[in-house]
Every structure is written in C-alpha cells, then in structure tokens.
Design a protein around this motif. Sequence first.
Motif, PDB file in Angstrom:
ATOM      1  N   UNK A 133     -17.150 -31.482  23.040  1.00 61.08           N
ATOM      2  CA  UNK A 133     -17.951 -32.703  23.004  1.00 61.08           C
ATOM      3  C   UNK A 133     -17.011 -33.908  23.110  1.00 61.08           C
ATOM      4  N   UNK A 134     -17.351 -34.859  23.955  1.00 61.03           N
ATOM      5  CA  UNK A 134     -16.533 -36.057  24.157  1.00 61.03           C
ATOM      6  C   UNK A 134     -17.307 -37.252  23.602  1.00 61.03           C
ATOM      7  N   UNK A 141      -8.759 -39.656  16.233  1.00 59.64           N
ATOM      8  CA  UNK A 141      -8.295 -38.519  15.438  1.00 59.64           C
ATOM      9  C   UNK A 141      -9.390 -38.046  14.488  1.00 59.64           C
ATOM     10  N   UNK A 142     -10.067 -38.979  13.856  1.00 55.89           N
ATOM     11  CA  UNK A 142     -11.184 -38.624  12.978  1.00 55.89           C
ATOM     12  C   UNK A 142     -12.302 -37.973  13.772  1.00 55.89           C
ATOM     13  N   UNK A 143     -12.581 -38.502  14.949  1.00 52.12           N
ATOM     14  CA  UNK A 143     -13.626 -37.933  15.803  1.00 52.12           C
ATOM     15  C   UNK A 143     -13.288 -36.500  16.182  1.00 52.12           C
ATOM     16  N   UNK A 144     -12.040 -36.258  16.529  1.00 53.87           N
ATOM     17  CA  UNK A 144     -11.606 -34.901  16.870  1.00 53.87           C
ATOM     18  C   UNK A 144     -11.819 -33.952  15.684  1.00 53.87           C
ATOM     19  N   UNK A 145     -11.482 -34.408  14.494  1.00 55.22           N
ATOM     20  CA  UNK A 145     -11.675 -33.587  13.300  1.00 55.22           C
ATOM     21  C   UNK A 145     -13.150 -33.279  13.073  1.00 55.22           C
ATOM     22  N   UNK A 146     -14.004 -34.283  13.267  1.00 56.43           N
ATOM     23  CA  UNK A 146     -15.446 -34.094  13.076  1.00 56.43           C
ATOM     24  C   UNK A 146     -15.988 -33.085  14.080  1.00 56.43           C
ATOM     25  N   UNK A 147     -15.627 -33.234  15.351  1.00 54.08           N
ATOM     26  CA  UNK A 147     -16.120 -32.320  16.389  1.00 54.08           C
ATOM     27  C   UNK A 147     -15.690 -30.889  16.098  1.00 54.08           C
ATOM     28  N   UNK A 148     -14.430 -30.688  15.767  1.00 51.16           N
ATOM     29  CA  UNK A 148     -13.943 -29.327  15.540  1.00 51.16           C
ATOM     30  C   UNK A 148     -14.509 -28.732  14.254  1.00 51.16           C
ATOM     31  N   UNK A 204     -16.013 -30.184   3.945  1.00 47.25           N
ATOM     32  CA  UNK A 204     -14.747 -30.571   3.339  1.00 47.25           C
ATOM     33  C   UNK A 204     -13.684 -31.000   4.327  1.00 47.25           C
ATOM     34  N   UNK A 205     -14.070 -31.177   5.599  1.00 44.16           N
ATOM     35  CA  UNK A 205     -13.084 -31.546   6.622  1.00 44.16           C
ATOM     36  C   UNK A 205     -12.759 -33.035   6.581  1.00 44.16           C
ATOM     37  N   UNK A 206     -13.707 -33.866   6.130  1.00 45.31           N
ATOM     38  CA  UNK A 206     -13.505 -35.312   6.032  1.00 45.31           C
ATOM     39  C   UNK A 206     -14.077 -35.784   4.699  1.00 45.31           C
TER      40      UNK A 206
END
Length: 241
Positions: A133-134, A141-148, A204-206
């Motif tokens: 997802x883009x 960096x936060x967006x990448x963490x949320x997507x994964x 718990x990722x963010x």
Amino acid sequence: MVRLLDALDALPDSVRLRARSYDLLHLTPGAPVVDVGCGTGLAVAELAGRGARATGVDLGERMVAEGLRREPGADLRVGDARELPFQDGELAGYRAEKLYHELDDPAGALGEARRVLAPDGRVVLVGQDWDTFVIDSDTPALTRTIVHARADLVPAPRAARAYRALLLDAGFDEVTVEVHTSVLTGPLMLPMLARTAVAARDAGAITEDDADRWIAEQAGRARTGRLFLAVPLFVAAARRP
C-alpha cells in the motif's frame, strides 16, 4: 462495511478491473462459473449478465443474505473455499477477488479450484498485496510501520504476489499475471486509513500518540484534497490442463 464495499465497487477502476477478470475467464454462453468469496453477489450478477451460469459462494452468512435480498433469484450459497459444493470437473470458470489473503491455506483453496474445474477450465484471482500500500504522509517511516503492522494481522498478506507460484504448484498452466493500480484520493478511504492506524496501535507497533497524530494528518489531507492512497492489484489467470 457493506456500504463501503458498494462505494468501492462502483469506482471506475473497480468496474474496469472486474470486467478484465471476466474477460480472462474466456467464458462461453451458459458456461458454469463460480465466484468464490462473492460477498453480496455483484460479480455473480455481472457474470450472469454476460450469459454465464454463475454461482456465488461466501463464508459470510450475512453477506449471502444481503445478496439474496438484492437479487432473490441469484444462486448464492454459504460455503467454504476449501470445500466447494460442486462435483469434480463441473465448472468452466473459477474466480476469486480479494479473498486469498483472508485464507490460512491459499494452496489448499487452489487445489479445490483445480478439483471443480473441467480440463481447459479457467481460474482468475484478483487481490492486493498488503505490504505494498502506498500512502502519502509527512511521516513516511511511521507510515511504513503502520502499513507493515496492519499487513502482519492478515492471514496471508502476501498471497497476491505469490499467485503465479501458487497456480503453478497447483498444476495449472498458461499462467499470466497483470498489475492494475488503483489511485484513491477522496475522503472515502479515510475511515479505512484510520482503522489501519488503530490496528497498528492495538498490535503494539505504534503508540496511541503516533496513531492520533497520523490519523489527524490524513483527515487534514482528506479535507484539503491531498489524501493519496495507491493500491496495486494483481490479476492472475491460468488454465486447468
């Protein structure tokens, strides 16, 4: 959820993608075909409109009930992708859209697809890869963490990128794969993006502050016409020998 799905299904990109998936089935008039994970039966109705003898199968009783409310004469059934209600070699076509990432055993479902298809029958799979997802954001960096993090909550988040290998392993041939990217820029996707951040927070990722800040940014983008979400959708087709 049904209203959101209806709105997404009505988008021009979605209409074109469904039409492409029907073309890849190579169906003749009266050919029996199943749409697995049919939801409320939109593809079943559209396939029937093309002259196919279409059946929909979905595990969700509420989805099937809603589909039958909309189209009382439709052939929609509650059933499992791993145990379809058809005889060996009964069908000429098998279609599944945005389903295989929800399955614990995509390979087993394709084995069942091969069982119900006659020789020269066609299978078409459509789905997104949850890792790709883009989303435009001021905090990549936060967006990448949320997507994964959201992807890791899906049973088979990378099933779509594996379509080719899965089809070959299941004994299909003439395998083709296409990529169609949907670009979504309106406020329609804001609730989905918010749920994505909440899911990452709950996993718990963010942190809660991260989630609130990210959702607020996306809400601001939606208000000013700057929300941007691109979703690559993979379309794989193959023949049963």
